[in-house]
Write a protein that holds these residues in place. Structure first.
Motif, PDB file in Angstrom:
ATOM      1  N   TRP A  70      -6.732   2.452   1.741  1.00 25.53           N
ATOM      2  CA  TRP A  70      -5.611   2.469   0.822  1.00 25.53           C
ATOM      3  C   TRP A  70      -5.648   3.647  -0.145  1.00 25.53           C
ATOM      4  O   TRP A  70      -4.600   4.061  -0.670  1.00 25.53           O
ATOM      5  N   ILE A  71      -6.824   4.223  -0.359  1.00 23.85           N
ATOM      6  CA  ILE A  71      -6.960   5.322  -1.323  1.00 23.85           C
ATOM      7  C   ILE A  71      -6.282   6.605  -0.836  1.00 23.85           C
ATOM      8  O   ILE A  71      -5.404   7.148  -1.532  1.00 23.85           O
ATOM      9  N   THR A  97       2.322   0.317   2.744  1.00 26.35           N
ATOM     10  CA  THR A  97       1.065   0.088   3.466  1.00 26.35           C
ATOM     11  C   THR A  97      -0.084  -0.154   2.495  1.00 26.35           C
ATOM     12  O   THR A  97      -0.860  -1.101   2.659  1.00 26.35           O
ATOM     13  N   ALA A  98      -0.189   0.696   1.476  1.00 21.10           N
ATOM     14  CA  ALA A  98      -1.274   0.544   0.501  1.00 21.10           C
ATOM     15  C   ALA A  98      -1.173  -0.777  -0.244  1.00 21.10           C
ATOM     16  O   ALA A  98      -2.185  -1.460  -0.476  1.00 21.10           O
ATOM     17  N   THR A 153       0.143  -3.490   0.825  1.00 25.02           N
ATOM     18  CA  THR A 153      -0.186  -4.590   1.726  1.00 25.02           C
ATOM     19  C   THR A 153      -1.697  -4.746   1.831  1.00 25.02           C
ATOM     20  O   THR A 153      -2.216  -5.854   1.982  1.00 25.02           O
ATOM     21  N   LEU A 154      -2.403  -3.620   1.700  1.00 23.69           N
ATOM     22  CA  LEU A 154      -3.858  -3.631   1.819  1.00 23.69           C
ATOM     23  C   LEU A 154      -4.567  -4.003   0.516  1.00 23.69           C
ATOM     24  O   LEU A 154      -5.656  -4.581   0.546  1.00 23.69           O
ATOM     25  N   GLN A 155      -3.958  -3.673  -0.634  1.00 25.01           N
ATOM     26  CA  GLN A 155      -4.683  -3.764  -1.900  1.00 25.01           C
ATOM     27  C   GLN A 155      -3.794  -4.297  -3.024  1.00 25.01           C
ATOM     28  O   GLN A 155      -2.565  -4.218  -2.974  1.00 25.01           O
ATOM     29  N   ASN A 156      -4.444  -4.840  -4.043  1.00 26.34           N
ATOM     30  CA  ASN A 156      -3.804  -5.297  -5.275  1.00 26.34           C
ATOM     31  C   ASN A 156      -2.853  -4.218  -5.806  1.00 26.34           C
ATOM     32  O   ASN A 156      -3.212  -3.045  -5.910  1.00 26.34           O
ATOM     33  N   VAL A 157      -1.641  -4.613  -6.160  1.00 25.55           N
ATOM     34  CA  VAL A 157      -0.627  -3.671  -6.618  1.00 25.55           C
ATOM     35  C   VAL A 157      -1.094  -2.874  -7.836  1.00 25.55           C
ATOM     36  O   VAL A 157      -0.844  -1.671  -7.941  1.00 25.55           O
ATOM     37  N   ALA A 158      -1.773  -3.521  -8.761  1.00 20.05           N
ATOM     38  CA  ALA A 158      -2.203  -2.840  -9.985  1.00 20.05           C
ATOM     39  C   ALA A 158      -3.123  -1.676  -9.669  1.00 20.05           C
ATOM     40  O   ALA A 158      -3.010  -0.601 -10.272  1.00 20.05           O
ATOM     41  N   TYR A 159      -4.039  -1.849  -8.721  1.00 15.83           N
ATOM     42  CA  TYR A 159      -4.953  -0.770  -8.352  1.00 15.83           C
ATOM     43  C   TYR A 159      -4.206   0.372  -7.667  1.00 15.83           C
ATOM     44  O   TYR A 159      -4.459   1.557  -7.929  1.00 15.83           O
TER      45      TYR A 159
END
Length: 301
Positions: free
Chosen positions: A4-5, A246-247, A249-255
């Protein structure tokens, strides 16, 4: 490195490119027209991406859900309003600082994520986000005379309120999109994100086209006439949206949205190299704070 990064960094770059193109078009189309091309010209690219995932890579299409329809529509409306306000904000401040006002989004996205999805962030990540917000405030005050009245006017004046409202709507739309994407099952993350993206972008296009046909037909005609430039807004906008969906979906929205503040670095480069705007030291310091916050979110969360 977690997937996601780099996806988020690439999305931030594409979003910055799209925003720069929209700023250029605003002078020709007005705020509504420049907002519409972001979605209207993005639909074909979003559909093409979905088709490639399905036909070339063989990923199964998910079954649509009620959550997708409701969350996708709400997210689409919130993003339309947020984009409209962000473009309108360019009328008040220069490109770099105008965009900075919308960068309070991560903390608002964290609040929406907690309320809607029950997602929590670590104390360290929260501190990093606050550092990033401090950088935004430094940037927003960089060109303001250091008097009480001037600072108060900048913090609570119309541009600040428009920026904060834009950030809140962007944060709400991000959480809505994550909700819509996660509701889809039976396929891979890329297809979940693509399917939700196509629905949201198509919904946004239909809503805006209907509104403009009724209320601002001249803007609609102008948007269609400017297709040679507008198509690049659509392409870069969808490229960024593919990354965001995509990001998120993979990770917490805040991050994701906290890391997305790296876009401000791209904004400064665009301001300096493309729009020939002068960057002052305070803005550079604010940018350093934002970069430090981004690094903290990635390494210390």
């Amino acid at each position: 490195m977690e997937l996601w990064i780099p996806i988020t960094i690439a999305a931030a770059f594409c979003q910055n490119l799209r925003t720069a193109l929209q700023k250029h078009l605003k002078g020709r189309l007005g705020t509504t027209g420049a907002t519409f091309v972001r979605f209207g010209y993005g639909v074909p690219f979003a559909i093409l991406y979905l088709v490639v995932l399905n036909q070339v890579f063989g990923y199964a299409l998910p079954e649509p859900t009620l959550t997708l329809l409701v969350a996708g529509a709400l997210g689409g409306l919130a993003q339309i309003l947020a984009t409209f306000l962000l473009i309108h904000l360019f009328s008040f401040r220069n490109f770099a600082v105008g965009t900075a006002y919308s960068k309070t989004e991560p903390i608002q996205a964290a609040l929406f994520g907690f309320v809607v999805l029950g997602e929590r962030i670590s104390l360290t990540a929260g501190l990093c986000i606050l550092i990033g917000i401090t950088g935004v405030i430094v940037i927003s005050l960089a060109r303001v005379p250091l008097t009480v009245s001037a600072i108060r006017g900048n913090l609570v004046g119309r541009p600040a309120l428009i920026g904060l409202a834009s950030a809140a709507l962007f944060g709400a739309s991000a959480v809505a999109y994550r909700t819509a994407s996660l509701s889809l099952e039976g396929t891979v993350v890329a297809m979940q994100a693509a399917y939700a993206l196509v629905f949201a972008t198509l919904f946004q296009t239909l809503v805006m086209a209907a509104w403009m046909a009724l209320r601002e037909p001249d803007q609609l005609r102008a948007s269609l006439s400017a297709w040679r430039a507008a198509v690049w807004v659509g392409a870069s906008g969808v490229a960024g949206s593919i990354g965001w969906f995509t990001a998120m979906t993979l990770q917490n929205v805040a991050y994701v949205r906290a890391l997305a503040q790296i876009e401000l670095v791209f904004t400064f480069l665009a301001s300096w190299l493309v729009f020939k705007e002068v960057i002052v030291r305070s803005e550079i310091f604010g940018c350093v704070l934002i970069v430090a916050a981004v690094i903290g979110v990635v390494l210390l969360r």
